[in-house]
Every structure is written in C-alpha cells, then in structure tokens.
Design an enzyme around this catalytic site. Sequence first.
Site, PDB file in Angstrom:
ATOM      1  N   PRO A 121       5.022 -23.695 -23.936  1.00  0.00           N
ATOM      2  CA  PRO A 121       4.021 -24.702 -24.192  1.00  0.00           C
ATOM      3  C   PRO A 121       2.762 -24.237 -23.591  1.00  0.00           C
ATOM      4  CG  PRO A 121       5.917 -25.002 -22.463  1.00  0.00           C
ATOM      5  CD  PRO A 121       6.284 -24.020 -23.379  1.00  0.00           C
ATOM      6  N   ASN A 122       1.783 -24.775 -24.328  1.00  0.00           N
ATOM      7  CA  ASN A 122       0.495 -24.672 -23.797  1.00  0.00           C
ATOM      8  C   ASN A 122      -0.164 -23.354 -24.033  1.00  0.00           C
ATOM      9  OD1 ASN A 122       0.053 -27.234 -22.662  1.00  0.00           O
ATOM     10  ND2 ASN A 122       1.388 -26.525 -21.006  1.00  0.00           N
ATOM     11  N   ARG A 152      -9.165 -22.295 -22.367  1.00  0.00           N
ATOM     12  CA  ARG A 152      -9.177 -22.582 -21.375  1.00  0.00           C
ATOM     13  C   ARG A 152      -8.873 -21.582 -20.057  1.00  0.00           C
ATOM     14  NH1 ARG A 152      -7.708 -27.284 -23.909  1.00  0.00           N
ATOM     15  NH2 ARG A 152      -9.360 -29.060 -23.918  1.00  0.00           N
ATOM     16  N   TYR A 203      -5.512 -16.641 -17.989  1.00  0.00           N
ATOM     17  CA  TYR A 203      -4.880 -16.089 -19.027  1.00  0.00           C
ATOM     18  C   TYR A 203      -5.828 -15.130 -20.115  1.00  0.00           C
ATOM     19  CZ  TYR A 203      -1.499 -19.221 -17.253  1.00  0.00           C
ATOM     20  OH  TYR A 203      -0.703 -20.163 -16.562  1.00  0.00           O
ATOM     21  N   ASN A 240       7.628 -15.512 -24.538  1.00  0.00           N
ATOM     22  CA  ASN A 240       7.098 -16.088 -23.542  1.00  0.00           C
ATOM     23  C   ASN A 240       7.447 -17.382 -23.224  1.00  0.00           C
ATOM     24  OD1 ASN A 240       5.362 -16.963 -21.329  1.00  0.00           O
ATOM     25  ND2 ASN A 240       3.349 -16.022 -22.115  1.00  0.00           N
ATOM     26  N   ALA A 283       5.917 -22.246 -19.237  1.00  0.00           N
ATOM     27  CA  ALA A 283       6.535 -22.888 -17.891  1.00  0.00           C
ATOM     28  C   ALA A 283       8.112 -23.371 -17.925  1.00  0.00           C
ATOM     29  CB  ALA A 283       5.604 -24.449 -17.665  1.00  0.00           C
ATOM     30  N   GLU A 310      11.726 -10.847 -22.084  1.00  0.00           N
ATOM     31  CA  GLU A 310      10.768 -12.005 -21.425  1.00  0.00           C
ATOM     32  C   GLU A 310       9.465 -11.574 -21.100  1.00  0.00           C
ATOM     33  OE1 GLU A 310      12.407 -13.593 -18.137  1.00  0.00           O
ATOM     34  OE2 GLU A 310      10.508 -14.494 -17.338  1.00  0.00           O
ATOM     35  N   HIS A 328       5.209 -12.259 -19.971  1.00  0.00           N
ATOM     36  CA  HIS A 328       4.204 -13.070 -19.335  1.00  0.00           C
ATOM     37  C   HIS A 328       2.711 -12.423 -19.171  1.00  0.00           C
ATOM     38  CE1 HIS A 328       7.320 -15.931 -18.145  1.00  0.00           C
ATOM     39  NE2 HIS A 328       8.000 -15.127 -17.715  1.00  0.00           N
ATOM     40  N   ARG A 384       1.943 -15.318  -7.853  1.00  0.00           N
ATOM     41  CA  ARG A 384       1.243 -16.728  -7.972  1.00  0.00           C
ATOM     42  C   ARG A 384       2.303 -17.546  -7.180  1.00  0.00           C
ATOM     43  NH1 ARG A 384       0.166 -18.068 -14.217  1.00  0.00           N
ATOM     44  NH2 ARG A 384      -0.999 -19.684 -13.005  1.00  0.00           N
TER      45      ARG A 384
HETATM   46  O1  CA2 Z   1       1.754 -15.884 -17.623  1.00  0.00           O
HETATM   47  C1  CA2 Z   1       2.289 -16.474 -18.546  1.00  0.00           C
HETATM   48  O2  CA2 Z   1       2.378 -15.806 -19.487  1.00  0.00           O
HETATM   49  C2  CA2 Z   1       2.961 -17.803 -18.353  1.00  0.00           C
HETATM   50  O3  CA2 Z   1       4.113 -17.690 -18.880  1.00  0.00           O
HETATM   51  C3  CA2 Z   1       1.843 -18.706 -18.741  1.00  0.00           C
HETATM   52  C4  CA2 Z   1       2.314 -20.325 -18.453  1.00  0.00           C
HETATM   53  C5  CA2 Z   1       2.887 -20.326 -16.793  1.00  0.00           C
HETATM   54  O4  CA2 Z   1       3.596 -21.601 -16.851  1.00  0.00           O
HETATM   55  C6  CA2 Z   1       3.957 -19.281 -16.503  1.00  0.00           C
HETATM   56  O5  CA2 Z   1       4.315 -19.348 -15.233  1.00  0.00           O
HETATM   57  C7  CA2 Z   1       3.481 -17.927 -16.647  1.00  0.00           C
HETATM   58  C8  CA2 Z   1       1.634 -21.123 -18.703  1.00  0.00           C
HETATM   59  C9  CA2 Z   1       0.865 -20.974 -20.318  1.00  0.00           C
HETATM   60  C10 CA2 Z   1      -0.438 -22.167 -20.114  1.00  0.00           C
HETATM   61  O6  CA2 Z   1      -1.338 -21.428 -21.042  1.00  0.00           O
HETATM   62  C11 CA2 Z   1      -2.529 -21.922 -20.993  1.00  0.00           C
HETATM   63  C12 CA2 Z   1      -3.483 -21.328 -21.664  1.00  0.00           C
HETATM   64  C13 CA2 Z   1      -5.059 -21.775 -21.547  1.00  0.00           C
HETATM   65  C14 CA2 Z   1      -5.110 -22.793 -20.844  1.00  0.00           C
HETATM   66  C15 CA2 Z   1      -4.262 -23.400 -20.240  1.00  0.00           C
HETATM   67  C16 CA2 Z   1      -3.062 -23.140 -20.212  1.00  0.00           C
END
Ligand code: CA2
Length: 145
Positions: free
Chosen positions: A9-10, A17, A22, A73, A76, A97, A99, A106
């Site tokens: 997700p996201n 963003r 990221y 990946n 969340a 896995e 990230h 974090r």
């Molecule tokens: O670091 C990573 O790849 C994560 O899997 C990213 C997740 C986070 O919840 C994990 O703890 C670590 C979040 C992905 C959200 O991606 C976004 C991208 C652009 C703007 C906002 C969120």
Amino acid sequence: MKFMVLHGPNLNLLGTREPGIYGNQTLEDINDSLRELSVELGCELVFFQSNSEGELIDTIQSAAQNCHGILINPAAYTHTSIAIRDALSAVGLPSVEVHLSNIHHRETFRHTSMIAPVAIGQICGFGSYSYLLGLRALFNFVKNK
Ligand code: CA2
C-alpha cells in the site's frame, strides 16, 4: 525463471510525496530498473501493486502456479499482516522482503516484521537499490537450490 514483484500500500505514491524518506523515483522507475536487471540475469518478472491486503494475498496465491519466487515490499502490512505472512508460508515459494528505508532506524512499530520469519531474508535501507539487491539475492537462491 520467473519472479513475482509485489508492492504494498501507498507505494504507488512514490516520487510524488515524502521524497526525503522514500526518494524521487516513481514505482515505474523502480520497475524499469528491475526489468533492466532481469535482462542481465536472464529471468522474467511480473509486477503487481495494491493498496488492498486481500488483493496482495490473492496474487501471492496465484504466484504458486507459475513463479519461482516472490520479491515483496509489503509496505505498512509488513508490521501488521499475519494474513500476508500466512499466504507466503502457504505457497512455499522463496521470498525476499525489501524496504526502501531502514525500518530499524525508524519508529519502534516499524522494527517488527511479520514477514521476515517466512522470508529467506530482508533487505532495507538502500532506497530503490534494496529492490535490485533483493532480486539478485532471490535469483541466486533459486538458481542454487
Ligand atoms: O521503507 C519501505 O519500503 C516501507 O516498506 C515503506 C512503507 C512503510 O510503511 C514501511 O514501514 C517501510 C510506506 C510506503 C508508503 O509509501 C509512500 C510513498 C510516497 C509517499 C507516501 C508514502
């Protein structure tokens, strides 16, 4: 050899963003660099992103039919989803896995992964390069199995 690349997700928002956490690359940029690496390695990739836990689980189950491994990946869902962990465990395909960020640097709620115990390994903290390292590791594992 064929691998499923799953984005949780996201991650579809990448590059639009929170570049400080990221990076600037979009998800399509990451997929393009994985495609490039797949040519070098001589393997095939199938890509899927979803914001829905159920769709990710359905796709993991479908990978059992025609894939040799899963690069994931879980975003969340890493920290919450026993259902995704169970699906990975049930299909029995090797998974890695990955990230973008170092989840251990974090918030404490990101330090726990439901997925890591059923994956071959976890790679985090290298930005989009985590995916390339993950694909190399998965390819090498399956090739030498
Ligand atoms: O670091 C990573 O790849 C994560 O899997 C990213 C997740 C986070 O919840 C994990 O703890 C670590 C979040 C992905 C959200 O991606 C976004 C991208 C652009 C703007 C906002 C969120």
